[in-house]
Design a protein around this motif. Structure first.
Motif, short mmCIF file in Angstrom:
data_model
loop_
_atom_site.label_atom_id
_atom_site.label_comp_id
_atom_site.label_asym_id
_atom_site.label_seq_id
_atom_site.Cartn_x
_atom_site.Cartn_y
_atom_site.Cartn_z
N VAL A 8 -96.91 70.13 65.79
CA VAL A 8 -96.61 71.42 64.69
C VAL A 8 -95.47 72.01 65.38
CG1 VAL A 8 -97.48 73.31 63.71
CG2 VAL A 8 -98.86 71.76 63.87
N GLN A 9 -94.35 72.44 65.15
CA GLN A 9 -93.23 73.11 65.36
C GLN A 9 -92.86 74.25 64.57
OE1 GLN A 9 -91.30 71.57 67.97
NE2 GLN A 9 -90.15 73.55 68.01
N TYR A 10 -92.75 75.46 65.39
CA TYR A 10 -92.53 76.74 64.92
C TYR A 10 -91.05 77.06 64.88
CZ TYR A 10 -97.58 77.58 64.20
OH TYR A 10 -98.82 77.63 63.76
N ALA A 11 -90.56 77.59 63.87
CA ALA A 11 -88.96 77.68 64.00
C ALA A 11 -88.81 79.11 64.56
CB ALA A 11 -88.38 77.68 62.33
N ARG A 12 -87.66 79.01 65.34
CA ARG A 12 -87.28 80.37 65.68
C ARG A 12 -86.61 81.51 64.72
NH1 ARG A 12 -85.71 79.87 71.13
NH2 ARG A 12 -84.01 81.57 70.83
N GLY A 37 -90.80 82.66 68.10
CA GLY A 37 -90.98 81.33 67.47
C GLY A 37 -90.37 80.25 68.60
N GLY A 38 -90.12 79.05 68.00
CA GLY A 38 -89.42 77.92 68.91
C GLY A 38 -90.44 77.23 69.55
N SER A 39 -91.57 77.46 69.50
CA SER A 39 -92.80 76.83 70.24
C SER A 39 -93.14 75.69 69.45
CB SER A 39 -93.94 77.76 70.69
OG SER A 39 -94.56 78.44 69.53
N SER A 40 -93.89 74.77 70.11
CA SER A 40 -94.36 73.56 69.58
C SER A 40 -95.90 73.48 70.03
CB SER A 40 -93.68 72.34 70.09
OG SER A 40 -93.76 72.14 71.29
N THR A 41 -96.79 72.87 69.13
CA THR A 41 -98.29 72.95 69.49
C THR A 41 -98.87 71.57 68.62
OG1 THR A 41 -100.29 74.05 69.51
CG2 THR A 41 -98.87 74.64 67.87
N TYR A 42 -100.05 71.59 68.46
CA TYR A 42 -100.48 70.67 67.84
C TYR A 42 -101.75 70.96 66.98
CZ TYR A 42 -103.50 69.68 71.99
OH TYR A 42 -104.30 70.00 73.03
N ASP A 47 -100.92 76.50 54.36
CA ASP A 47 -100.35 77.90 54.04
C ASP A 47 -100.27 78.55 55.08
OD1 ASP A 47 -100.57 77.00 51.15
OD2 ASP A 47 -102.55 78.03 50.77
N ASN A 48 -101.16 78.69 55.99
CA ASN A 48 -101.07 79.42 57.27
C ASN A 48 -99.85 78.75 58.10
OD1 ASN A 48 -103.06 80.95 56.82
ND2 ASN A 48 -104.68 79.77 57.72
N MET A 49 -99.63 77.61 57.93
CA MET A 49 -98.35 77.07 58.76
C MET A 49 -97.19 77.56 58.10
SD MET A 49 -99.60 73.23 59.85
CE MET A 49 -97.87 72.62 59.90
N LYS A 50 -97.12 77.39 56.97
CA LYS A 50 -95.83 77.97 56.22
C LYS A 50 -95.61 79.50 56.31
CE LYS A 50 -94.14 77.71 51.35
NZ LYS A 50 -93.86 77.38 50.11
N LYS A 51 -96.72 80.52 56.49
CA LYS A 51 -96.84 81.67 56.53
C LYS A 51 -95.91 82.19 57.74
CE LYS A 51 -99.63 85.77 56.44
NZ LYS A 51 -101.23 86.20 56.29
N TYR A 52 -96.53 81.46 58.80
CA TYR A 52 -95.85 81.69 60.14
C TYR A 52 -94.73 80.72 60.68
CZ TYR A 52 -100.15 84.57 60.36
OH TYR A 52 -101.05 85.41 60.22
N GLY A 65 -94.30 77.48 60.58
CA GLY A 65 -94.65 76.23 61.29
C GLY A 65 -94.43 74.97 60.34
N PHE A 66 -94.15 74.09 61.03
CA PHE A 66 -94.15 72.61 60.13
C PHE A 66 -94.42 71.67 60.93
CE2 PHE A 66 -89.99 73.64 62.23
CZ PHE A 66 -89.63 72.19 62.55
N ILE A 67 -94.72 70.31 60.34
CA ILE A 67 -94.94 69.24 61.03
C ILE A 67 -93.72 68.30 60.93
CG2 ILE A 67 -96.21 66.75 60.72
CD1 ILE A 67 -98.45 68.31 59.64
N PRO A 68 -93.02 67.86 62.01
CA PRO A 68 -91.76 67.07 61.84
C PRO A 68 -91.87 66.00 61.19
CG PRO A 68 -92.65 67.69 64.28
CD PRO A 68 -93.65 68.26 63.59
#
Length: 430
Positions: free
Chosen positions: A241-245, A254-259, A338-343, A345-348
Protein backbone atom coordinates in the motif's frame (compact mmCIF):
# COMPACT_ATOMS: atom_id res chain seq x y z
CA UNK A 1 16.98 -19.02 22.63
CA UNK A 2 18.29 -19.99 26.08
CA UNK A 3 20.15 -16.69 26.29
CA UNK A 4 16.94 -14.90 25.36
CA UNK A 5 15.15 -16.59 28.27
CA UNK A 6 18.02 -15.62 30.55
CA UNK A 7 17.89 -12.01 29.38
CA UNK A 8 14.11 -11.95 29.89
CA UNK A 9 14.51 -12.97 33.53
CA UNK A 10 17.42 -10.59 34.07
CA UNK A 11 15.21 -7.63 33.18
CA UNK A 12 13.34 -6.65 36.40
CA UNK A 13 10.03 -5.50 34.90
CA UNK A 14 9.92 -8.35 32.37
CA UNK A 15 10.80 -10.88 35.06
CA UNK A 16 8.01 -9.49 37.25
CA UNK A 17 5.49 -9.89 34.42
CA UNK A 18 6.59 -13.46 33.65
CA UNK A 19 6.41 -14.49 37.32
CA UNK A 20 2.97 -12.89 37.60
CA UNK A 21 1.73 -14.94 34.63
CA UNK A 22 3.16 -18.11 36.21
CA UNK A 23 1.41 -17.32 39.50
CA UNK A 24 -1.95 -16.87 37.73
CA UNK A 25 -1.42 -20.17 35.87
CA UNK A 26 -0.78 -21.98 39.18
CA UNK A 27 -3.95 -20.50 40.71
CA UNK A 28 -5.89 -21.41 37.59
CA UNK A 29 -4.76 -25.02 37.65
CA UNK A 30 -5.41 -25.23 41.39
CA UNK A 31 -9.02 -24.18 40.86
CA UNK A 32 -9.30 -26.82 38.14
CA UNK A 33 -8.51 -29.54 40.70
CA UNK A 34 -10.80 -28.45 43.58
CA UNK A 35 -14.14 -30.31 43.40
CA UNK A 36 -17.38 -28.39 43.55
CA UNK A 37 -19.48 -28.76 46.76
CA UNK A 38 -21.52 -31.96 46.83
CA UNK A 39 -19.35 -33.98 44.41
CA UNK A 40 -18.47 -37.55 45.38
CA UNK A 41 -14.83 -37.43 44.33
CA UNK A 42 -14.16 -41.14 44.85
CA UNK A 43 -17.04 -42.19 42.60
CA UNK A 44 -16.12 -39.61 39.95
CA UNK A 45 -12.53 -40.88 39.80
CA UNK A 46 -13.76 -44.48 39.65
CA UNK A 47 -16.05 -43.69 36.72
CA UNK A 48 -13.34 -41.73 34.91
CA UNK A 49 -10.97 -44.69 35.23
CA UNK A 50 -13.56 -46.94 33.56
CA UNK A 51 -14.46 -44.36 30.92
CA UNK A 52 -13.11 -45.48 27.55
CA UNK A 53 -13.69 -42.13 25.93
CA UNK A 54 -15.80 -39.03 26.35
CA UNK A 55 -15.97 -37.74 22.79
CA UNK A 56 -19.36 -36.10 23.30
CA UNK A 57 -17.89 -33.60 25.74
CA UNK A 58 -14.33 -33.62 24.40
CA UNK A 59 -14.36 -30.01 23.14
CA UNK A 60 -15.58 -28.54 26.45
CA UNK A 61 -13.38 -30.95 28.39
CA UNK A 62 -10.39 -29.83 26.28
CA UNK A 63 -10.96 -26.16 27.13
CA UNK A 64 -11.39 -27.04 30.82
CA UNK A 65 -8.16 -29.02 31.03
CA UNK A 66 -10.05 -32.16 32.07
CA UNK A 67 -11.88 -30.28 34.86
CA UNK A 68 -15.34 -30.71 33.29
CA UNK A 69 -15.73 -34.43 33.88
CA UNK A 70 -14.20 -34.09 37.36
CA UNK A 71 -16.89 -31.52 38.29
CA UNK A 72 -14.49 -28.98 39.79
CA UNK A 73 -15.17 -25.32 40.55
CA UNK A 74 -13.55 -24.41 37.21
CA UNK A 75 -15.38 -27.22 35.39
CA UNK A 76 -16.69 -24.92 32.64
CA UNK A 77 -13.22 -23.60 31.89
CA UNK A 78 -12.93 -20.84 29.33
CA UNK A 79 -15.60 -22.26 26.97
CA UNK A 80 -18.46 -19.88 27.98
CA UNK A 81 -16.22 -16.88 27.29
CA UNK A 82 -15.14 -18.28 23.91
CA UNK A 83 -18.76 -18.92 22.94
CA UNK A 84 -19.83 -15.44 24.09
CA UNK A 85 -16.99 -13.79 22.15
CA UNK A 86 -17.93 -15.64 18.96
CA UNK A 87 -21.61 -14.72 19.36
CA UNK A 88 -20.75 -11.02 19.89
CA UNK A 89 -18.51 -11.02 16.81
CA UNK A 90 -21.39 -12.39 14.75
CA UNK A 91 -23.88 -9.94 16.25
CA UNK A 92 -21.63 -6.97 15.47
CA UNK A 93 -22.17 -7.70 11.77
CA UNK A 94 -25.94 -8.12 12.18
CA UNK A 95 -26.93 -5.44 14.73
CA UNK A 96 -26.24 -1.82 13.62
CA UNK A 97 -25.94 -0.60 17.23
CA UNK A 98 -23.07 -2.99 17.95
CA UNK A 99 -21.40 -2.12 14.64
CA UNK A 100 -21.56 1.56 15.59
CA UNK A 101 -19.98 0.76 18.96
CA UNK A 102 -17.15 -1.09 17.23
CA UNK A 103 -16.40 1.97 15.10
CA UNK A 104 -16.18 4.23 18.17
CA UNK A 105 -12.74 2.89 19.02
CA UNK A 106 -11.65 2.06 22.55
CA UNK A 107 -14.85 3.34 24.19
CA UNK A 108 -17.05 1.19 22.01
CA UNK A 109 -14.79 -1.84 22.43
CA UNK A 110 -15.02 -1.46 26.21
CA UNK A 111 -18.81 -1.57 25.94
CA UNK A 112 -18.71 -4.67 23.72
CA UNK A 113 -16.36 -6.32 26.23
CA UNK A 114 -18.88 -5.58 28.97
CA UNK A 115 -21.65 -7.22 26.91
CA UNK A 116 -19.36 -10.22 26.39
CA UNK A 117 -18.95 -10.60 30.16
CA UNK A 118 -22.71 -10.52 30.75
CA UNK A 119 -23.31 -13.07 27.99
CA UNK A 120 -20.51 -15.26 29.38
CA UNK A 121 -22.22 -15.42 32.77
CA UNK A 122 -25.56 -16.23 31.13
CA UNK A 123 -24.02 -19.06 29.10
CA UNK A 124 -22.16 -20.28 32.19
CA UNK A 125 -25.46 -20.59 34.09
CA UNK A 126 -26.99 -22.58 31.23
CA UNK A 127 -23.98 -24.88 30.82
CA UNK A 128 -23.59 -25.41 34.58
CA UNK A 129 -27.27 -26.25 34.89
CA UNK A 130 -27.02 -28.80 32.10
CA UNK A 131 -23.84 -30.43 33.42
CA UNK A 132 -25.10 -30.69 37.01
CA UNK A 133 -28.42 -32.07 35.79
CA UNK A 134 -26.59 -34.74 33.77
CA UNK A 135 -24.39 -35.57 36.76
CA UNK A 136 -27.43 -35.87 39.04
CA UNK A 137 -29.27 -38.15 36.59
CA UNK A 138 -26.17 -40.32 35.99
CA UNK A 139 -25.90 -39.46 32.26
CA UNK A 140 -22.72 -37.36 32.40
CA UNK A 141 -20.38 -40.35 32.18
CA UNK A 142 -21.69 -43.08 29.89
CA UNK A 143 -21.85 -46.50 31.52
CA UNK A 144 -21.27 -45.16 35.03
CA UNK A 145 -23.56 -46.65 37.69
CA UNK A 146 -22.02 -44.78 40.64
CA UNK A 147 -23.66 -41.72 42.17
CA UNK A 148 -21.56 -38.68 41.26
CA UNK A 149 -23.22 -36.41 43.84
CA UNK A 150 -23.71 -37.01 47.56
CA UNK A 151 -27.22 -35.57 47.42
CA UNK A 152 -29.87 -35.09 44.75
CA UNK A 153 -31.47 -32.20 46.62
CA UNK A 154 -32.35 -28.90 44.98
CA UNK A 155 -30.07 -27.05 47.42
CA UNK A 156 -27.03 -29.07 46.29
CA UNK A 157 -28.03 -28.52 42.66
CA UNK A 158 -28.22 -24.74 43.09
CA UNK A 159 -24.97 -24.54 45.08
CA UNK A 160 -23.09 -26.42 42.34
CA UNK A 161 -24.55 -24.23 39.58
CA UNK A 162 -23.66 -21.04 41.48
CA UNK A 163 -20.14 -22.37 42.24
CA UNK A 164 -19.37 -23.27 38.61
CA UNK A 165 -20.78 -19.96 37.35
CA UNK A 166 -18.67 -18.07 39.90
CA UNK A 167 -15.68 -20.12 38.75
CA UNK A 168 -16.22 -18.86 35.20
CA UNK A 169 -16.35 -15.27 36.49
CA UNK A 170 -13.06 -15.82 38.35
CA UNK A 171 -11.48 -17.23 35.18
CA UNK A 172 -12.50 -14.09 33.25
CA UNK A 173 -10.98 -11.94 36.02
CA UNK A 174 -7.71 -13.92 35.99
CA UNK A 175 -7.49 -13.58 32.20
CA UNK A 176 -7.94 -9.81 32.39
CA UNK A 177 -5.28 -9.59 35.12
CA UNK A 178 -2.79 -11.39 32.86
CA UNK A 179 -3.60 -9.06 29.95
CA UNK A 180 -3.20 -5.97 32.13
CA UNK A 181 -0.21 -6.89 34.31
CA UNK A 182 1.46 -9.77 32.47
CA UNK A 183 2.57 -10.63 28.94
CA UNK A 184 0.31 -11.73 26.12
CA UNK A 185 -3.44 -12.10 25.89
CA UNK A 186 -4.74 -13.41 29.21
CA UNK A 187 -7.63 -15.49 27.86
CA UNK A 188 -5.41 -17.07 25.21
CA UNK A 189 -2.81 -18.01 27.81
CA UNK A 190 -5.47 -19.61 30.03
CA UNK A 191 -6.77 -21.60 27.05
CA UNK A 192 -3.19 -22.65 26.29
CA UNK A 193 -2.75 -23.74 29.92
CA UNK A 194 -5.85 -25.93 29.90
CA UNK A 195 -4.96 -27.58 26.60
CA UNK A 196 -1.37 -28.27 27.67
CA UNK A 197 -2.61 -29.67 31.00
CA UNK A 198 -4.21 -32.69 29.28
CA UNK A 199 -1.42 -33.16 26.74
CA UNK A 200 1.11 -35.26 28.74
CA UNK A 201 -1.59 -37.66 29.97
CA UNK A 202 -2.94 -38.18 26.44
CA UNK A 203 0.57 -38.73 25.12
CA UNK A 204 1.54 -41.18 27.84
CA UNK A 205 -1.70 -43.15 27.40
CA UNK A 206 -0.57 -43.94 23.84
CA UNK A 207 2.57 -45.57 25.23
CA UNK A 208 0.64 -47.53 27.87
CA UNK A 209 -1.96 -48.77 25.40
CA UNK A 210 0.15 -49.40 22.29
CA UNK A 211 3.79 -49.63 23.42
CA UNK A 212 6.98 -47.80 22.52
CA UNK A 213 6.72 -48.38 18.75
CA UNK A 214 3.42 -46.55 18.38
CA UNK A 215 4.54 -43.94 20.90
CA UNK A 216 7.64 -43.08 18.83
CA UNK A 217 5.53 -43.02 15.65
CA UNK A 218 3.11 -40.61 17.30
CA UNK A 219 6.00 -38.37 18.43
CA UNK A 220 7.46 -38.23 14.90
CA UNK A 221 4.05 -37.43 13.42
CA UNK A 222 3.53 -34.83 16.13
CA UNK A 223 6.79 -33.01 15.45
CA UNK A 224 5.98 -32.92 11.73
CA UNK A 225 2.49 -31.55 12.46
CA UNK A 226 3.87 -28.85 14.77
CA UNK A 227 6.46 -27.79 12.18
CA UNK A 228 3.75 -27.58 9.49
CA UNK A 229 1.41 -25.61 11.74
CA UNK A 230 4.14 -23.13 12.68
CA UNK A 231 4.98 -22.62 8.99
CA UNK A 232 1.36 -22.07 7.93
CA UNK A 233 0.40 -19.93 10.94
CA UNK A 234 3.16 -17.43 10.06
CA UNK A 235 2.47 -17.51 6.30
CA UNK A 236 0.85 -14.38 4.92
CA UNK A 237 0.27 -12.49 1.69
CA UNK A 238 1.50 -8.91 1.98
CA UNK A 239 -0.40 -6.51 -0.26
CA UNK A 240 1.68 -3.33 -0.76
CA UNK A 241 0.00 0.00 0.00
CA UNK A 242 1.40 3.40 -1.01
CA UNK A 243 0.25 6.66 0.57
CA UNK A 244 0.36 9.78 -1.61
CA UNK A 245 2.21 12.89 -0.41
CA UNK A 246 -0.08 15.76 0.55
CA UNK A 247 0.39 19.26 1.89
CA UNK A 248 -1.34 20.19 5.16
CA UNK A 249 -0.58 23.84 6.00
CA UNK A 250 3.15 24.22 5.51
CA UNK A 251 3.98 20.57 6.22
CA UNK A 252 4.15 17.65 3.84
CA UNK A 253 2.54 14.40 4.98
CA UNK A 254 2.33 10.92 3.44
CA UNK A 255 4.61 9.44 0.87
CA UNK A 256 5.12 6.33 3.01
CA UNK A 257 4.61 2.73 1.99
CA UNK A 258 3.29 -0.18 4.03
CA UNK A 259 1.38 -3.41 3.41
CA UNK A 260 -1.82 -5.23 4.36
CA UNK A 261 -0.94 -8.64 5.86
CA UNK A 262 -3.46 -11.32 4.88
CA UNK A 263 -2.73 -14.53 6.76
CA UNK A 264 -3.25 -17.88 5.08
CA UNK A 265 -5.15 -18.96 8.19
CA UNK A 266 -7.15 -15.75 8.51
CA UNK A 267 -9.95 -17.43 10.51
CA UNK A 268 -7.80 -19.01 13.23
CA UNK A 269 -9.33 -21.81 15.30
CA UNK A 270 -12.95 -20.60 15.10
CA UNK A 271 -14.10 -22.75 12.10
CA UNK A 272 -12.92 -25.93 13.85
CA UNK A 273 -14.88 -24.98 16.99
CA UNK A 274 -17.99 -24.17 14.93
CA UNK A 275 -17.83 -27.47 13.01
CA UNK A 276 -17.16 -29.55 16.13
CA UNK A 277 -20.01 -27.93 18.04
CA UNK A 278 -22.46 -28.47 15.17
CA UNK A 279 -21.58 -32.17 14.87
CA UNK A 280 -22.02 -32.65 18.64
CA UNK A 281 -25.73 -31.81 18.37
CA UNK A 282 -26.81 -35.01 16.53
CA UNK A 283 -24.46 -37.09 18.70
CA UNK A 284 -26.06 -35.63 21.82
CA UNK A 285 -29.56 -36.31 20.46
CA UNK A 286 -28.60 -39.96 19.89
CA UNK A 287 -27.13 -40.35 23.38
CA UNK A 288 -30.28 -39.06 25.06
CA UNK A 289 -32.50 -41.30 22.86
CA UNK A 290 -30.53 -44.54 22.83
CA UNK A 291 -33.65 -46.73 22.96
CA UNK A 292 -35.42 -44.87 20.15
CA UNK A 293 -36.43 -46.80 17.01
CA UNK A 294 -36.45 -43.64 14.88
CA UNK A 295 -34.61 -44.54 11.64
CA UNK A 296 -33.06 -41.05 11.40
CA UNK A 297 -31.54 -41.31 14.90
CA UNK A 298 -30.33 -44.82 14.13
CA UNK A 299 -28.63 -43.62 10.93
CA UNK A 300 -27.03 -40.71 12.79
CA UNK A 301 -25.80 -43.03 15.56
CA UNK A 302 -24.26 -45.36 12.98
CA UNK A 303 -22.72 -42.89 10.53
CA UNK A 304 -22.11 -39.59 12.36
CA UNK A 305 -19.70 -41.02 14.91
CA UNK A 306 -16.05 -40.11 15.27
CA UNK A 307 -13.87 -42.09 12.86
CA UNK A 308 -16.64 -42.93 10.35
CA UNK A 309 -15.90 -41.77 6.75
CA UNK A 310 -19.21 -39.87 6.51
CA UNK A 311 -18.44 -38.09 9.79
CA UNK A 312 -14.95 -37.12 8.60
CA UNK A 313 -16.20 -35.89 5.22
CA UNK A 314 -18.96 -33.83 6.88
CA UNK A 315 -16.49 -32.43 9.40
CA UNK A 316 -14.07 -31.43 6.63
CA UNK A 317 -16.75 -29.72 4.52
CA UNK A 318 -18.17 -27.85 7.53
CA UNK A 319 -14.70 -26.50 8.38
CA UNK A 320 -14.28 -25.20 4.80
CA UNK A 321 -17.72 -23.57 4.92
CA UNK A 322 -17.18 -21.92 8.32
CA UNK A 323 -13.71 -20.71 7.28
CA UNK A 324 -15.18 -18.75 4.37
CA UNK A 325 -18.10 -17.61 6.52
CA UNK A 326 -15.94 -16.34 9.41
CA UNK A 327 -13.40 -14.63 7.14
CA UNK A 328 -16.24 -12.85 5.34
CA UNK A 329 -17.57 -11.34 8.57
CA UNK A 330 -14.21 -10.43 10.13
CA UNK A 331 -12.46 -8.89 7.10
CA UNK A 332 -14.49 -6.34 5.18
CA UNK A 333 -12.81 -5.40 1.83
CA UNK A 334 -15.27 -2.51 1.36
CA UNK A 335 -14.31 -0.95 4.70
CA UNK A 336 -10.57 -1.42 4.07
CA UNK A 337 -10.84 0.09 0.59
CA UNK A 338 -12.82 3.08 1.91
CA UNK A 339 -10.29 3.73 4.68
CA UNK A 340 -7.40 3.57 2.20
CA UNK A 341 -9.15 6.05 -0.09
CA UNK A 342 -9.97 8.34 2.83
CA UNK A 343 -6.33 8.60 3.90
CA UNK A 344 -4.84 8.76 0.41
CA UNK A 345 -3.65 5.16 0.20
CA UNK A 346 -3.68 2.95 -2.88
CA UNK A 347 -2.38 -0.39 -4.08
CA UNK A 348 0.19 0.11 -6.87
CA UNK A 349 -1.45 -0.66 -10.19
CA UNK A 350 -4.99 -0.72 -8.71
CA UNK A 351 -7.34 2.27 -8.77
CA UNK A 352 -8.79 3.43 -5.45
CA UNK A 353 -12.40 2.64 -4.54
CA UNK A 354 -14.32 -0.25 -6.12
CA UNK A 355 -11.34 -1.73 -8.05
CA UNK A 356 -9.37 -1.94 -4.76
CA UNK A 357 -12.34 -3.61 -3.05
CA UNK A 358 -12.64 -6.17 -5.87
CA UNK A 359 -8.90 -6.86 -5.78
CA UNK A 360 -8.88 -7.41 -2.01
CA UNK A 361 -11.90 -9.74 -2.28
CA UNK A 362 -10.17 -11.72 -5.03
CA UNK A 363 -6.91 -12.12 -3.10
CA UNK A 364 -8.75 -12.97 0.12
CA UNK A 365 -10.78 -15.67 -1.63
CA UNK A 366 -7.66 -17.20 -3.18
CA UNK A 367 -5.88 -17.27 0.20
CA UNK A 368 -8.86 -18.56 2.17
CA UNK A 369 -9.14 -21.73 0.07
CA UNK A 370 -5.73 -23.23 1.02
CA UNK A 371 -6.27 -21.93 4.55
CA UNK A 372 -9.56 -23.84 4.84
CA UNK A 373 -7.94 -27.02 3.46
CA UNK A 374 -5.14 -26.65 6.00
CA UNK A 375 -7.62 -26.32 8.90
CA UNK A 376 -9.62 -29.30 7.67
CA UNK A 377 -6.56 -31.54 7.35
CA UNK A 378 -5.16 -30.54 10.74
CA UNK A 379 -8.54 -31.17 12.38
CA UNK A 380 -8.78 -34.63 10.77
CA UNK A 381 -5.34 -35.77 11.94
CA UNK A 382 -6.56 -37.34 15.23
CA UNK A 383 -9.41 -39.13 13.41
CA UNK A 384 -7.11 -40.44 10.67
CA UNK A 385 -4.52 -41.49 13.27
CA UNK A 386 -7.18 -43.37 15.22
CA UNK A 387 -8.15 -45.34 12.12
CA UNK A 388 -4.60 -45.82 10.73
CA UNK A 389 -2.53 -46.71 13.78
CA UNK A 390 -5.14 -47.06 16.51
CA UNK A 391 -3.14 -44.75 18.75
CA UNK A 392 -5.91 -43.32 20.84
CA UNK A 393 -9.32 -41.78 20.32
CA UNK A 394 -7.89 -38.63 21.91
CA UNK A 395 -4.77 -38.48 19.73
CA UNK A 396 -2.69 -35.69 21.32
CA UNK A 397 -1.00 -34.23 18.21
CA UNK A 398 -3.62 -32.66 16.03
CA UNK A 399 -6.79 -30.72 15.64
CA UNK A 400 -7.82 -28.05 18.06
CA UNK A 401 -5.11 -28.67 20.64
CA UNK A 402 -2.13 -28.17 18.31
CA UNK A 403 -3.67 -25.09 16.66
CA UNK A 404 -4.23 -23.50 20.07
CA UNK A 405 -0.84 -24.40 21.50
CA UNK A 406 1.16 -23.22 18.49
CA UNK A 407 -0.92 -20.09 17.89
CA UNK A 408 -0.82 -18.86 21.48
CA UNK A 409 2.84 -19.79 21.94
CA UNK A 410 3.88 -17.88 18.79
CA UNK A 411 1.88 -14.80 19.80
CA UNK A 412 3.28 -14.76 23.33
CA UNK A 413 6.86 -15.32 22.20
CA UNK A 414 6.56 -12.48 19.69
CA UNK A 415 5.39 -10.14 22.44
CA UNK A 416 8.29 -11.14 24.68
CA UNK A 417 10.66 -10.72 21.74
CA UNK A 418 9.41 -7.20 21.03
CA UNK A 419 10.07 -6.19 24.64
CA UNK A 420 13.52 -7.75 24.55
CA UNK A 421 14.37 -5.93 21.33
CA UNK A 422 13.45 -2.64 22.99
CA UNK A 423 16.27 -3.40 25.42
CA UNK A 424 18.70 -4.38 22.59
CA UNK A 425 18.53 -8.10 23.34
CA UNK A 426 18.24 -10.80 20.69
CA UNK A 427 14.74 -12.19 20.50
CA UNK A 428 13.37 -15.73 20.60
CA UNK A 429 12.60 -15.99 16.90
CA UNK A 430 16.04 -15.26 15.50
Amino acid sequence: MLSAFANAFRTPDLRRKLLFVLMIIVLFRLGSQIPAPGVNVANVQSCLADQANSSLYSLINLFSGGALLQLTIFALGIMPYITASIILQLLVVVIPRLEALKQEGQTGQTKITQYTRYLTLGLAILQATGIVALARSGQLLAGCSEKLLYSDSTATFLVMVVTMTAGTAVIMWLGELVTEHGIGNGMSILIFTQVVATFPQSLWSVKLDKGWGTFITVMVIGMAVIAAVIFIEQAQRRIPVQYARRMVGRKMFGGSSTYIPLKVNQAGIIPVIFASSLLYLPAMAVQFNQTSTNPILQWVGKNLTSGHPIYMATYFLLIIFFTYFYVSITFNPTEVADNMKKYGGFIPGIRAGKPTEDYLSYVLSRITFPGSLYLGLIALIPLIAFVAIGANANFPFGGTSILIMVGVALDTVKQIESQLQQRNYEGFLR
